[in-house]
Design an enzyme around this catalytic site. Structure first.
Site, mmCIF file in Angstrom:
data_model
loop_
_atom_site.group_PDB
_atom_site.id
_atom_site.type_symbol
_atom_site.label_atom_id
_atom_site.label_comp_id
_atom_site.label_asym_id
_atom_site.label_seq_id
_atom_site.Cartn_x
_atom_site.Cartn_y
_atom_site.Cartn_z
ATOM 1 N N LYS A 32 0.852 -1.182 0.000
ATOM 2 C CA LYS A 32 0.000 0.000 0.000
ATOM 3 C C LYS A 32 0.890 1.233 0.000
ATOM 4 O O LYS A 32 2.053 1.201 0.410
ATOM 5 C CB LYS A 32 -0.934 0.027 1.219
ATOM 6 C CG LYS A 32 -0.232 0.004 2.592
ATOM 7 C CD LYS A 32 0.278 1.327 3.077
ATOM 8 C CE LYS A 32 0.894 1.233 4.474
ATOM 9 N NZ LYS A 32 1.604 2.476 4.884
ATOM 10 N N ASP A 157 -2.640 -1.217 10.409
ATOM 11 C CA ASP A 157 -2.764 -1.299 8.950
ATOM 12 C C ASP A 157 -3.345 -2.627 8.458
ATOM 13 O O ASP A 157 -3.688 -2.744 7.282
ATOM 14 C CB ASP A 157 -1.393 -1.107 8.283
ATOM 15 C CG ASP A 157 -0.923 0.335 8.319
ATOM 16 O OD1 ASP A 157 -1.723 1.210 8.712
ATOM 17 O OD2 ASP A 157 0.240 0.582 7.970
#
Length: 302
Positions: A32, A157
């Protein structure tokens, strides 16, 4: 451009080295980017309130999972300097075992392409792919929301990787709103420095009072990464990479660093720039995706 098609899910016969094992899954664990990162406050428990926009990429690590009958969790290629039991992959597998009462185990391999301490979410993505893959192999039947809740115990996350969509995030990064982002190509440069997240968040010079913004505000005016000034001061190689890429496009730090990235409309522009990247830096190119390669792979397996 880097193609993740070879990382789609595959089902194999048992490994002869593990006669007690059953089917095997090969899953992507994508990277990401934080397109921006504003730190809006600090809670009494020490965690930071933030706003960020997670962009998933079609590039990352690969997790291979093989179920076994003896309950053992075995990670065959643990990260250097990380104790086996502290690796997020092992912790994810054990957490799923404990919460579901599953008596099965797993032999796990992780083929790493994402750098440690790079701000790309490699460890969190590995954990998410492990949770989702073992939930499939072990038939523990947790839904995506239950898996995301487990993932939050492993790291802030992890839920975005479990849910498998690019997302606007608030809180500690756990309050997620799915977004559809413009299709862009990214160049990600790794200046080969490991940036410990704790060192950035504990720095006394870190901005902790940024004003909250909206998604519409970001899409119109952009945003910054509040961790970037600290990372540049502590790690000169990060500043050097940012300055170099800024010659070609807007360059940003991802997460707490140390990887930096730039977005491009045309893949040909990236190819031209890659030819001049200093030899001491690693890099990769990738496409931004709204839906995670992991989500697509698991759907194909169902």
């Amino acid at each position: 451009m880097t193609d993740l098609s070879s990382c789609n899910i595959a089902v194999h016969q048992p490994d002869s080295q593990h006669p007690a094992s059953s089917e095997q899954l090969v899953l992507p664990a994508p990277a990401k980017l934080n397109l921006f990162l504003h730190i809006t406050g600090r809670r009494e428990d020490g965690y930071h309130e933030l706003q960020t926009l997670f962009q998933l990429l079609d590039f990352g690590d690969t997790i291979t999972l093989q179920s076994r009958q003896d309950g053992v969790i075995e990670l065959l290629d643990n990260s250097p300097g990380v104790e086996h039991e502290q690796n997020l992959i092992v912790r994810a597998a054990r957490l799923l075992q404990q919460r579901t009462g599953c008596a099965l185990g797993a032999t796990i391999r992780c083929s790493k392409r994402l750098p440690q301490g790079g701000g790309l979410g490699g460890g969190s993505s590995n954990a998410a792919s492990t949770l989702a893959g073992l939930n499939h192999l072990w038939q523990t039947a947790l839904d995506q929301e239950q898996l995301a809740t487990l993932g939050l115990e492993l790291g802030a996350d992890v839920p975005v990787f479990v849910r498998g969509r690019s997302a606007w995030a608030e809180g500690v990064g756990d309050r997620l709103c799915t977004v559809s982002l413009p299709q862009r190509h990214f160049l990600v440069i790794d200046p080969s420095v490991v940036v410990p997240t704790a060192r950035i968040f504990n720095d006394k010079h870190l901005t902790r009072n940024s004003e909250a913004i909206t998604l519409a505000h970001f899409l119109e005016r952009g945003g910054r990464n509040d961790c970037e000034p600290v990372a540049k001061r502590l790690f000169p190689a990060v500043e050097q990479a940012l300055q170099w890429l800024s010659r070609y496009t807007d360059a940003h730090l991802s997460g707490t660093g140390g990887c930096i990235f730039g977005a491009f409309e045309q893949g040909a522009d990236i190819e031209r720039i890659c030819a001049s990247i200093p030899a001491q830096w690693n890099y990769f190119t990738a496409n931004g995706v709204d839906e995670s390669p992991l989500t697509r792979a698991l759907r194909a397996a169902s």
